[in-house]
Write a protein that holds these residues in place. Structure first.
Motif, PDB file in Angstrom:
ATOM      1  N   SER A  63       0.675  -0.835   0.242  1.00  0.00           N
ATOM      2  CA  SER A  63      -0.006  -0.123  -0.153  1.00  0.00           C
ATOM      3  C   SER A  63       0.960   1.424  -0.246  1.00  0.00           C
ATOM      4  O   SER A  63       2.071   1.323   1.159  1.00  0.00           O
ATOM      5  CB  SER A  63      -0.880  -0.213   1.456  1.00  0.00           C
ATOM      6  OG  SER A  63      -1.615   1.046   1.479  1.00  0.00           O
ATOM      7  N   SER A  71      -4.713   2.269   2.254  1.00  0.00           N
ATOM      8  CA  SER A  71      -3.836   1.363   3.094  1.00  0.00           C
ATOM      9  C   SER A  71      -4.516  -0.311   2.786  1.00  0.00           C
ATOM     10  O   SER A  71      -4.486  -0.576   2.359  1.00  0.00           O
ATOM     11  CB  SER A  71      -4.451   2.329   4.439  1.00  0.00           C
ATOM     12  OG  SER A  71      -5.688   1.015   5.252  1.00  0.00           O
ATOM     13  N   LYS A  72      -3.491  -0.434   3.754  1.00  0.00           N
ATOM     14  CA  LYS A  72      -3.186  -2.086   3.973  1.00  0.00           C
ATOM     15  C   LYS A  72      -3.877  -2.477   3.883  1.00  0.00           C
ATOM     16  O   LYS A  72      -4.662  -3.753   3.818  1.00  0.00           O
ATOM     17  CB  LYS A  72      -1.912  -2.490   4.466  1.00  0.00           C
ATOM     18  CG  LYS A  72      -1.875  -4.604   4.027  1.00  0.00           C
ATOM     19  CD  LYS A  72      -0.250  -4.671   5.543  1.00  0.00           C
ATOM     20  CE  LYS A  72      -1.437  -4.598   6.852  1.00  0.00           C
ATOM     21  NZ  LYS A  72       0.095  -5.517   7.692  1.00  0.00           N
ATOM     22  N   SER A 106       1.105  -8.630   2.175  1.00  0.00           N
ATOM     23  CA  SER A 106       0.648  -7.237   2.079  1.00  0.00           C
ATOM     24  C   SER A 106       1.428  -6.472   3.469  1.00  0.00           C
ATOM     25  O   SER A 106       1.447  -6.239   4.600  1.00  0.00           O
ATOM     26  CB  SER A 106      -1.028  -7.408   2.256  1.00  0.00           C
ATOM     27  OG  SER A 106      -1.253  -8.436   1.518  1.00  0.00           O
ATOM     28  N   LYS A 107       2.024  -5.647   2.700  1.00  0.00           N
ATOM     29  CA  LYS A 107       2.593  -4.377   3.427  1.00  0.00           C
ATOM     30  C   LYS A 107       2.013  -2.723   3.657  1.00  0.00           C
ATOM     31  O   LYS A 107       1.723  -2.923   2.154  1.00  0.00           O
ATOM     32  CB  LYS A 107       4.464  -4.926   2.876  1.00  0.00           C
ATOM     33  CG  LYS A 107       4.987  -6.015   3.447  1.00  0.00           C
ATOM     34  CD  LYS A 107       4.409  -6.234   4.289  1.00  0.00           C
ATOM     35  CE  LYS A 107       4.973  -8.272   4.275  1.00  0.00           C
ATOM     36  NZ  LYS A 107       5.133  -8.621   5.835  1.00  0.00           N
ATOM     37  N   GLN A 108       2.934  -1.946   4.552  1.00  0.00           N
ATOM     38  CA  GLN A 108       2.391  -0.735   4.388  1.00  0.00           C
ATOM     39  C   GLN A 108       3.516  -0.209   4.352  1.00  0.00           C
ATOM     40  O   GLN A 108       4.053  -0.170   4.447  1.00  0.00           O
ATOM     41  CB  GLN A 108       1.722  -0.325   6.183  1.00  0.00           C
ATOM     42  CG  GLN A 108       1.563   0.996   5.871  1.00  0.00           C
ATOM     43  CD  GLN A 108      -0.293   1.856   4.818  1.00  0.00           C
ATOM     44  OE1 GLN A 108      -1.139   0.938   4.914  1.00  0.00           O
ATOM     45  NE2 GLN A 108       0.270   2.317   4.051  1.00  0.00           N
ATOM     46  N   GLY A 125       6.626  -0.979   3.587  1.00  0.00           N
ATOM     47  CA  GLY A 125       6.897  -1.204   1.933  1.00  0.00           C
ATOM     48  C   GLY A 125       8.272  -1.219   1.727  1.00  0.00           C
ATOM     49  O   GLY A 125       8.669  -2.747   0.976  1.00  0.00           O
TER      50      GLY A 125
END
Length: 429
Positions: A63, A71-72, A106-108, A125
């Motif tokens: 994200s 956002s994630k 899945s990463k921010q 991220g």
């Protein structure tokens, strides 16, 4: 002689088998997306990706909202829908990843855009991009960027060694407008990247077309999606089901065609090499009367008072009028009385701007810039030189789809793409 022929055939067979194996391998991809931000087309593209997830080795979902509130969590929401439809998808292919795995990658990334320098601090991220790029593999990692370049720029800044391990396909245009600083950093410091910069080609996939033989984006939902699965039900929430999916050409590119040759034919468009990125330096107090190519990096510069310390907040900003909306763009103090602001116009227009500041030397300057519909346009001495592996929209006037440069290189494939997808919607019936 016979022995030499046999040996040659053996080596030829080994080489052929190796080439076939490489061609049959799933592409390694990492998605950087501003999903959940101001434009819901990323949600449509994420549904498309998940329905074809058996065709790729997905190594990251980052994200990276340079603008808006993405956002994630939005990525995780889409994975939840995929989880509901997965039992039906798996009846037709065994290659779909588990929801647990997709959640784990899945990463921010950074929320907001980068400062003038083009990078700031590492994020979850950006660190994941580095980790993924450094994996031992005979294949490159395709970084497919659906939003801003902030996390990609941060990863390259922190780990320059990954530049030869990644291939980037970026949906620019409006994203370039929000991501001017990080784009500038990458182009100036990593000109030898393998990089597809699509500023307009992708528009032609979803733009209105009067050709009666091309499937209509407004009719596709009712004909092929309606009533099919959790993802089909959710699809209606984005543009009332009208197909946009402006980021999906990054996936189309890897689904059909030779991904090693951006100049060739592919579902994701055909591109040409460019050896420079258009950059124009404008005296903020005087303005410019020159025609400027859309998607050019425009840097406004000012001279003003020497400040003892860098200000905590922006010392000035630029206001631009778009229809009835006023957008504000933060400027920066560079030291020694120098001030600057980077801006990228996303399309042809007469750009009206005004500078606002408590510093008298910067305040009140206003003007207009004439932005023209050809990228990268005429050469400027201040253009950013690029290497041999930077590609962008075809400039041949015959390949424009209406006002969209290079658009015909993707619109010609629209039926093939959508009818292929329709088969997968049938799986969710």
């Amino acid at each position: 002689m016979k022995k030499l022929i046999i040996i040659s055939l053996i080596f030829w067979s080994i080489d052929f088998f190796h080439a076939q194996k490489q061609n049959s391998e799933k592409p390694r991809i990492l998605i950087s997306t501003d999903i959940g931000g101001t434009d819901p087309d990323d949600n449509q593209s994420m549904i498309h990706l998940l329905m074809y997830a058996d065709k790729f080795n997905i190594e990251g979902l980052v994200s990276s909202p340079s603008f808006g509130n993405g956002s994630k969590d939005e990525i995780l929401k889409m994975i939840g829908l995929y989880e509901k439809d997965l039992p039906k998808l798996k009846k037709h292919s065994s290659g779909f990843p588990t929801p647990k795995y997709l959640r784990s990658i899945s990463k921010q990334g950074l929320r907001g855009n980068a400062p003038y320098e083009g990078y700031s601090k590492p994020t979850e991220g950006s660190e994941w991009i580095i980790k993924s790029a450094r994996k031992k593999s005979a294949q490159p990692l395709y970084v497919l960027v659906w939003g801003g370049l902030e996390d990609v720029a941060q990863a390259l800044h922190d780990a320059p060694d990954i530049q030869n391990k990644i291939k980037i396909y970026w949906i620019g245009g409006p994203n370039k407008k929000w991501s001017a600083n990080s784009y500038s950093y990458i182009a100036k410091n990593f000109p030898d990247l393998w990089f597809i910069e699509a500023n307009s080609t992708y528009y032609a996939f979803f733009s209105k077309n009067d050709d009666p033989n091309i499937l209509k984006s407004t009719e596709y939902y009712d004909r092929y999606i309606k009533g099919y699965g959790a993802m089909g039900k959710d699809f209606k929430n984005y543009y009332k089901g009208e197909i946009k999916m402006g980021d999906s050409p990054t996936l189309f590119y890897l689904m059909q065609g030779n991904s090693n040759d951006p100049t060739g034919e592919s579902w994701g468009g055909s591109f040409e090499k460019i050896n420079r990125s258009a950059q124009v330096i404008v005296d903020g107090a005087k303005g410019s009367s020159e025609d400027i190519a859309f998607c050019s990096l425009i840097e406004f510069r000012f001279k003003g008072p020497v400040l003892k310390e860098n200000p905590v907040s922006a010392p000035f900003h630029m206001e631009t009028m778009h229809k009835k909306d006023v957008q504000k763009w933060a400027g920066s103090y560079l030291g020694d009385g120098n001030y600057a602001l980077k801006y990228v116009p996303k399309g042809a227009e007469v750009l009206t701007y005004k500078f606002v500041s408590e510093i008298p030397e910067l305040n009140g300057h206003e003007g207009k810039l004439n932005i023209v519909n050809i990228w990268p346009g005429k050469e400027n001495p201040t253009d950013i030189p690029l290497g041999n592996m930077w590609f962008s929209d075809q400039s041949d006037p015959k390949l424009y789809e209406g006002k969209f440069q290079g658009g015909k290189t993707i619109s010609k494939w629209k039926n093939d793409i959508l009818l292929d997808w329709a088969k997968r919607w049938e799986w969710l019936k």
